[in-house]
Write a protein that holds these residues in place. Structure first.
Motif, PDB file in Angstrom:
ATOM      1  N   TYR A   1      -2.626   0.863 -32.410  1.00  0.00           N
ATOM      2  CA  TYR A   1      -3.255   1.066 -33.711  1.00  0.00           C
ATOM      3  C   TYR A   1      -2.215   1.089 -34.828  1.00  0.00           C
ATOM      4  N   GLN A   2      -1.859  -0.114 -35.263  1.00  0.00           N
ATOM      5  CA  GLN A   2      -0.951  -0.312 -36.378  1.00  0.00           C
ATOM      6  C   GLN A   2      -1.230  -1.688 -36.970  1.00  0.00           C
ATOM      7  N   GLU A   3      -0.604  -2.000 -38.069  1.00  0.00           N
ATOM      8  CA  GLU A   3      -0.820  -3.294 -38.711  1.00  0.00           C
ATOM      9  C   GLU A   3       0.013  -4.351 -37.995  1.00  0.00           C
ATOM     10  N   TRP A   4      -0.670  -5.383 -37.459  1.00  0.00           N
ATOM     11  CA  TRP A   4       0.001  -6.429 -36.698  1.00  0.00           C
ATOM     12  C   TRP A   4       0.027  -7.757 -37.455  1.00  0.00           C
ATOM     13  N   ARG A   5      -0.313  -7.732 -38.736  1.00  0.00           N
ATOM     14  CA  ARG A   5      -0.236  -8.961 -39.517  1.00  0.00           C
ATOM     15  C   ARG A   5       1.234  -9.377 -39.631  1.00  0.00           C
ATOM     16  N   ALA A   6       1.508 -10.658 -39.334  1.00  0.00           N
ATOM     17  CA  ALA A   6       2.893 -11.123 -39.330  1.00  0.00           C
ATOM     18  C   ALA A   6       3.077 -12.405 -40.132  1.00  0.00           C
ATOM     19  N   ALA A   7       2.008 -12.906 -40.729  1.00  0.00           N
ATOM     20  CA  ALA A   7       2.095 -14.141 -41.520  1.00  0.00           C
ATOM     21  C   ALA A   7       1.176 -14.012 -42.723  1.00  0.00           C
ATOM     22  N   GLY A   8       1.483 -14.768 -43.745  1.00  0.00           N
ATOM     23  CA  GLY A   8       0.644 -14.769 -44.925  1.00  0.00           C
ATOM     24  C   GLY A   8      -0.672 -15.488 -44.662  1.00  0.00           C
ATOM     25  N   THR A   9      -1.678 -15.111 -45.417  1.00  0.00           N
ATOM     26  CA  THR A   9      -2.992 -15.735 -45.250  1.00  0.00           C
ATOM     27  C   THR A   9      -2.926 -17.237 -45.488  1.00  0.00           C
ATOM     28  N   GLY A  10      -2.147 -17.642 -46.486  1.00  0.00           N
ATOM     29  CA  GLY A  10      -2.054 -19.067 -46.819  1.00  0.00           C
ATOM     30  C   GLY A  10      -1.448 -19.880 -45.700  1.00  0.00           C
ATOM     31  N   GLU A  11      -0.317 -19.426 -45.157  1.00  0.00           N
ATOM     32  CA  GLU A  11       0.324 -20.211 -44.106  1.00  0.00           C
ATOM     33  C   GLU A  11      -0.508 -20.207 -42.825  1.00  0.00           C
TER      34      GLU A  11
END
Length: 654
Positions: A247-257
């Protein structure tokens, strides 16, 4: 390094010395040509052959840069050499593909030292794509592909997808896929290019940061890498850490790319994507994910992903990827129902238990995979629905005590009724998925009833009744799960409409194969629902009358259906009257055929179709009366399919 018929043993130091000797020799030969030529000219002698000496000297000079460059290339490709026992000191081993390596080196320099360094934006994107065919050709040459990635600067290699996406090029997704396929070829190379060992090891260890991990996984997503690489990379780059602290933020790339490349921005989703489609990788990863210090069962690990999908803002991507990983690990697309391998079956059992713990609360995008799993493991669900034997069993791979096998039913594991019921809830709330399952269940019903009917006809056994009871229990659990998920009015309304559409309104010769199979299972469920004597069953019959405009006797319909199957299987009986034989199939007419005939004749004659149907069923009943064993077997089997027993028992044993 494995054996190869294309072995090339090169000592770059000796090659460097050879280049030096060749350079010195060429200079001396050129000097000799000049001196001898001068002296001969002084005496007026012209010797054309001397020109050949000059050409040889020129050729030698031309070879020197090539030899020195090859020596540098070979040193670079052997940056991490693993010398074989037969290799002499200083000898470096490579497959004999020097020209291919040189082309790979040229590409690596062009991309790594020019295109990705000296340009940007739209023009950079065009340059990347202008040479993508050469990258695509690397996928057909594993050793050259390995050389390319080994020689590409690490900073470029570890950010390749992001760099490509940042150009805004409309071909970014296609270009990243090409690089990924080339990487896959390198990972599948039969003989390792030593310097590529560093690239490979980087993929299989934790990345310095999450963006690098995302980029590595983005390439692997297109690589079709070996199973062991997929598993190890997905675990090292994200999944081990996730299982330990989800339970943590796993976002590693921008939405655009992420959008430009058609990939999830969430690192967990992308790690699962790398496993999807490879059953061996999926099973290995889930069996080992988290490492030795994680004391979770495989079921618990699977639950962790589903729970995170419900919690995360990227839940749809995670649930979708997780579902496809489950499909792969359970081999639902590569193995046939009733013939699953033990590794796939063990994985499927854990997936069913994990998913079932969520029931209808399972993430929406995972439902279709659960329905696919259910269709592939229909033998296991049918066995799991049985209430006639080992009712207190727990789900597992072993055969329960005092279990009675039914011919044609070959489960690879044994579910408890409760686990079966809970798993059905994961997808029955979706009409389309439930319809697909009904077709699979109808096919299974047809196969098993025919198999057991033939067995009983030969041996005088009573497997047909056991099969009918099992099918009744499965249909009962399915409908009970549907009621709990969707409510009585919604569930019964859909069942009546499906039954009317797929069976009652069509002649048997007009029903498509899938429609016929679904109709058979709809009839089974309809009989189960209507057979109860409480208000629930009676309200269902009333609903049928309201939709069809006439009473439907499902008990009778089921009896005739089973009698037709028994007769077709060769169960001992007298010859039916000619009017009961179908001109279309040459077999005993089904209830639907008789019903449609009655409706057509009633319309032509201006009589109530119910009266005509009664006249048509009268010789059927007399024929059954004259064949006591067949009549008793079909009647008993139809009555054994009672939803009341399954409905009551699941409340106790769930």
């Amino acid at each position: 390094m494995g054996a190869t018929s294309e072995f090339c043993g090169i000592d770059p130091d000796e090659m460097g010395r050879l280049a030096g000797v060749l350079a010195t020799g060429s200079d001396r030969l050129a000097a000799f040509h000049q001196e001898v030529g001068r002296r001969l000219r002084e005496h007026g002698i012209h010797v054309p052959a001397l020109r050949e000496i000059a050409d040889i000297a020129g050729w030698g000079r031309g070879q020197v840069p090539m030899l020195r460059e090859r020596a540098r290339l070979i040193r670079a490709l052997n940056a991490d050499p693993g010398l074989g026992t037969s290799a002499a000191p200083g000898m470096l081993r490579l497959p004999d593909r020097l020209a291919d390596y040189e082309r790979a080196q040229s590409l690596a320099r062009m991309y790594g030292q020019d295109i990705f360094v000296n340009f940007s934006g739209e023009f950079q994107g065009k340059l990347i794509h202008a040479h993508i065919k050469e990258i695509e050709r690397l996928a057909e040459n594993p050793h050259a592909a390995a050389a390319f990635f080994a020689l590409l600067p690490p900073k470029i290699r570890d950010n390749l997808p992001t760099l490509i996406a940042s150009t805004g090029s409309p071909t970014a997704k296609e270009d990243v896929a090409a690089f990924g396929k080339a990487l896959g070829a390198a990972l599948r190379a039969p003989v390792l290019v030593p310097a590529f060992g560093k690239v490979r090891s980087d993929l299989l260890r934790p990345a310095p940061n999450r963006p690098v991990a995302w980029n590595r996984l983005a390439l692997l997503r297109h690589a079709d890498a070996p199973s062991d690489v997929r598993s190890a990379a997905a675990r090292a780059l994200v999944l081990d850490d996730f299982v330990r602290t989800p339970y943590q933020e796993w976002r590693a790339a921008g939405t655009g790319e992420a959008k430009a490349l058609g990939l999830p921005a969430d690192l967990v989703s992308l790690g699962l994507e790398v496993l999807a489609g490879d059953g061996a990788a999926a099973r290995d990863a889930f069996s080992r994910v988290g490492g030795d210090d994680v004391r979770l069962t495989q079921v618990d690990k699977m639950r962790r992903f589903l729970a995170y999908a419900r919690w995360s803002g990227h839940g749809d991507d995670i649930a979708d990827a997780f579902g496809r990983v489950i499909e792969a690990g359970a081999e639902v697309h590569t193995e046939k129902p009733g013939r699953h391998s033990p590794p796939a079956a063990a994985f499927a059992l854990d997936a069913i238990k994990a998913a079932g713990s969520f029931g209808d609360a399972i993430p929406e995008r995972a439902r279709d995979s659960m329905a696919t799993l259910a269709k592939s493991y229909i033998h296991e669900l049918a066995s799991g629905a049985r209430f006639d034997k080992a009712i207190d069993r727990t789900s597992g791979m072993s055969v329960p005590d005092d279990w009675t096998h039914i011919p044609g039913v070959t489960p690879s594991f044994y579910l408890s009724p409760g686990d079966t019921y809970r798993f059905l809830q994961t997808f029955v709330g979706d009409n389309g998925l439930a319809d697909d399952f009904d077709i699979a269940a109808g096919r299974f019903r047809n196969e098993i009833l025919i198999t057991t009917a033939k067995s009983d006809a030969r041996r005088g056994t009573h497997h047909f009744e056991d099969a009918a009871a099992m099918l009744g229990d499965l249909a009962g659990l399915q409908f009970k799960a549907t009621l709990d998920v969707r409510g009585e009015q919604d569930a019964t309304g859909d069942l009546v409409r499906d039954l009317t559409k797929n069976s009652v309104s069509l002649g048997i010769d007009q029903i498509p194969v899938a429609g016929a199979l679904k109709a058979a299972w709809d009839v089974t469920k309809a009989y189960i629902v209507s057979s109860g004597l409480d208000a629930w069953g009676e309200s269902f019959k009333t609903h049928v009358e309201r939709v069809t405009g006439a009473r439907a006797d499902f008990v009778k319909r089921q009896k005739y259906d089973l009698a037709q199957i028994l007769h077709r299987a060769g169960f001992p009986s007298s010859e039916p009257p000619p009017e009961l034989i179908s001109k279309t199939t040459g077999e005993l007419k089904t209830y639907d055929e008789l019903l449609q005939e009655a409706k057509r004749e009633a319309k032509d004659g201006g009589r109530p179709w119910e009266q005509v149907l009664k006249e048509k069923l009268t010789p059927y009943e007399r024929w059954l009366d004259g064949n006591h064993e067949l009549d008793k077997k079909s009647e008993y089997s139809s009555r054994m399919q009672s939803s009341e027993y399954a409905k009551e028992q699941i409340g106790i044993w769930d």
